[in-house]
Write a protein that holds these residues in place. Sequence first.
Motif, PDB file in Angstrom:
ATOM      1  N   LYS A  95       0.814  -1.215   0.000  1.00  0.00           N
ATOM      2  CA  LYS A  95       0.000   0.000   0.000  1.00  0.00           C
ATOM      3  C   LYS A  95       0.851   1.271   0.000  1.00  0.00           C
ATOM      4  O   LYS A  95       0.427   2.302  -0.487  1.00  0.00           O
ATOM      5  N   THR A  96       2.072   1.196   0.565  1.00  0.00           N
ATOM      6  CA  THR A  96       2.920   2.391   0.650  1.00  0.00           C
ATOM      7  C   THR A  96       4.297   2.133   0.054  1.00  0.00           C
ATOM      8  O   THR A  96       4.700   0.983  -0.140  1.00  0.00           O
ATOM      9  N   TYR A  97       5.014   3.217  -0.210  1.00  0.00           N
ATOM     10  CA  TYR A  97       6.380   3.092  -0.715  1.00  0.00           C
ATOM     11  C   TYR A  97       7.265   2.361   0.288  1.00  0.00           C
ATOM     12  O   TYR A  97       8.149   1.608  -0.091  1.00  0.00           O
ATOM     13  N   GLY A  98       7.025   2.587   1.571  1.00  0.00           N
ATOM     14  CA  GLY A  98       7.792   1.888   2.597  1.00  0.00           C
ATOM     15  C   GLY A  98       7.650   0.379   2.482  1.00  0.00           C
ATOM     16  O   GLY A  98       8.625  -0.362   2.631  1.00  0.00           O
ATOM     17  N   ASP A  99       6.425  -0.087   2.176  1.00  0.00           N
ATOM     18  CA  ASP A  99       6.203  -1.521   1.987  1.00  0.00           C
ATOM     19  C   ASP A  99       7.048  -2.046   0.832  1.00  0.00           C
ATOM     20  O   ASP A  99       7.657  -3.118   0.925  1.00  0.00           O
ATOM     21  N   LEU A 100       7.098  -1.301  -0.266  1.00  0.00           N
ATOM     22  CA  LEU A 100       7.858  -1.744  -1.441  1.00  0.00           C
ATOM     23  C   LEU A 100       9.363  -1.662  -1.196  1.00  0.00           C
ATOM     24  O   LEU A 100      10.110  -2.574  -1.572  1.00  0.00           O
ATOM     25  N   LEU A 101       9.803  -0.582  -0.573  1.00  0.00           N
ATOM     26  CA  LEU A 101      11.241  -0.413  -0.333  1.00  0.00           C
ATOM     27  C   LEU A 101      11.794  -1.515   0.557  1.00  0.00           C
ATOM     28  O   LEU A 101      12.920  -1.979   0.361  1.00  0.00           O
ATOM     29  N   GLU A 102      11.000  -1.947   1.510  1.00  0.00           N
ATOM     30  CA  GLU A 102      11.423  -3.016   2.407  1.00  0.00           C
ATOM     31  C   GLU A 102      11.700  -4.318   1.645  1.00  0.00           C
ATOM     32  O   GLU A 102      12.588  -5.081   1.999  1.00  0.00           O
ATOM     33  N   LEU A 103      10.967  -4.553   0.557  1.00  0.00           N
ATOM     34  CA  LEU A 103      11.108  -5.782  -0.228  1.00  0.00           C
ATOM     35  C   LEU A 103      12.376  -5.818  -1.078  1.00  0.00           C
ATOM     36  O   LEU A 103      12.830  -6.884  -1.474  1.00  0.00           O
ATOM     37  N   VAL A 104      12.927  -4.639  -1.395  1.00  0.00           N
ATOM     38  CA  VAL A 104      14.096  -4.584  -2.283  1.00  0.00           C
ATOM     39  C   VAL A 104      15.305  -3.942  -1.618  1.00  0.00           C
ATOM     40  O   VAL A 104      16.328  -3.714  -2.274  1.00  0.00           O
ATOM     41  N   ALA A 105      15.217  -3.654  -0.327  1.00  0.00           N
ATOM     42  CA  ALA A 105      16.301  -2.944   0.379  1.00  0.00           C
ATOM     43  C   ALA A 105      17.623  -3.704   0.326  1.00  0.00           C
ATOM     44  O   ALA A 105      18.687  -3.084   0.292  1.00  0.00           O
ATOM     45  N   ASP A 106      17.581  -5.033   0.288  1.00  0.00           N
ATOM     46  CA  ASP A 106      18.812  -5.818   0.280  1.00  0.00           C
ATOM     47  C   ASP A 106      19.243  -6.213  -1.130  1.00  0.00           C
ATOM     48  O   ASP A 106      20.151  -7.022  -1.315  1.00  0.00           O
ATOM     49  N   LEU A 107      18.631  -5.599  -2.156  1.00  0.00           N
ATOM     50  CA  LEU A 107      18.963  -5.907  -3.547  1.00  0.00           C
ATOM     51  C   LEU A 107      19.607  -4.693  -4.205  1.00  0.00           C
ATOM     52  O   LEU A 107      19.307  -3.557  -3.844  1.00  0.00           O
ATOM     53  N   PRO A 108      20.465  -4.920  -5.212  1.00  0.00           N
ATOM     54  CA  PRO A 108      21.048  -3.775  -5.920  1.00  0.00           C
ATOM     55  C   PRO A 108      19.968  -3.009  -6.684  1.00  0.00           C
ATOM     56  O   PRO A 108      19.007  -3.604  -7.178  1.00  0.00           O
ATOM     57  N   SER A 109      20.127  -1.714  -6.763  1.00  0.00           N
ATOM     58  CA  SER A 109      19.183  -0.880  -7.507  1.00  0.00           C
ATOM     59  C   SER A 109      19.338  -1.173  -8.992  1.00  0.00           C
ATOM     60  O   SER A 109      20.447  -1.208  -9.505  1.00  0.00           O
ATOM     61  N   PRO A 110      18.225  -1.363  -9.719  1.00  0.00           N
ATOM     62  CA  PRO A 110      18.322  -1.733 -11.121  1.00  0.00           C
ATOM     63  C   PRO A 110      18.842  -0.625 -12.027  1.00  0.00           C
ATOM     64  O   PRO A 110      19.411  -0.881 -13.058  1.00  0.00           O
ATOM     65  N   GLN A 111      18.638   0.612 -11.646  1.00  0.00           N
ATOM     66  CA  GLN A 111      19.050   1.743 -12.468  1.00  0.00           C
ATOM     67  C   GLN A 111      19.005   2.996 -11.610  1.00  0.00           C
ATOM     68  O   GLN A 111      18.432   2.992 -10.547  1.00  0.00           O
ATOM     69  N   PRO A 112      19.615   4.075 -12.086  1.00  0.00           N
ATOM     70  CA  PRO A 112      19.564   5.302 -11.296  1.00  0.00           C
ATOM     71  C   PRO A 112      18.110   5.718 -11.057  1.00  0.00           C
ATOM     72  O   PRO A 112      17.261   5.553 -11.920  1.00  0.00           O
ATOM     73  N   GLN A 113      17.859   6.243  -9.875  1.00  0.00           N
ATOM     74  CA  GLN A 113      16.517   6.716  -9.572  1.00  0.00           C
ATOM     75  C   GLN A 113      16.322   8.063 -10.259  1.00  0.00           C
ATOM     76  O   GLN A 113      17.120   8.978 -10.126  1.00  0.00           O
ATOM     77  N   VAL A 114      15.271   8.177 -11.026  1.00  0.00           N
ATOM     78  CA  VAL A 114      14.991   9.374 -11.790  1.00  0.00           C
ATOM     79  C   VAL A 114      13.582   9.835 -11.428  1.00  0.00           C
ATOM     80  O   VAL A 114      12.672   9.019 -11.365  1.00  0.00           O
TER      81      VAL A 114
END
Length: 178
Positions: free
Chosen positions: A40-59
């Motif tokens: 439901k929130t960005y925090g929920d999504l960020l928690e799922l990928v926090a231990d993974l490399p970022s796929p691309q620069p955040q734009v």
Amino acid sequence: MRVSDEDRERTTQQLQQAFSEGRLTPSELDERLGLALSAKTYGDLLELVADLPSPQPQVSDVVELGSGNGNVKRSGDWAVPRRLRVSSKYGSVELDFTEAVVPHQVVDIELDLTYGSAKIILPEGAVANVDGFQSDWGHPTSKVPSRPRPGVLSVVITGRSRYGGLTVRYPRRRWFTH
């Protein structure tokens, strides 16, 4: 802040990429995909990928560029947002995408020009639709295909110029003599 379906989809793609790289086990992938699709929130999504490399620069999704009297220019290694709003009262606009980081397949450019023209240089193979651009005195010229194709950068240009035009092209070929 609450997330959209597009945000959830972007996270599921990142999780699937991590699985294909061997960073997640099948059971971890299943669990995280379920949580991503119900987030439901960005925090929920960020928690799922926090231990993974970022796929691309955040734009940022939307960037606004403007100038009253000068020119607006972007070239070299720059991060392209999903939507770009550019306004220029008395100057020209040049956007060179040939070395840019473009994490989106479709980029929307909205131009608001008074006394200047715009030049947009796309990487070879990219396409551009200029049907939504109007000019009172000049005219839009596109030297690239306009029909979108899968896997190819597609730029949609809208907006207006009162006393100038628009040119969309590929980079100039360099001829070397020996």
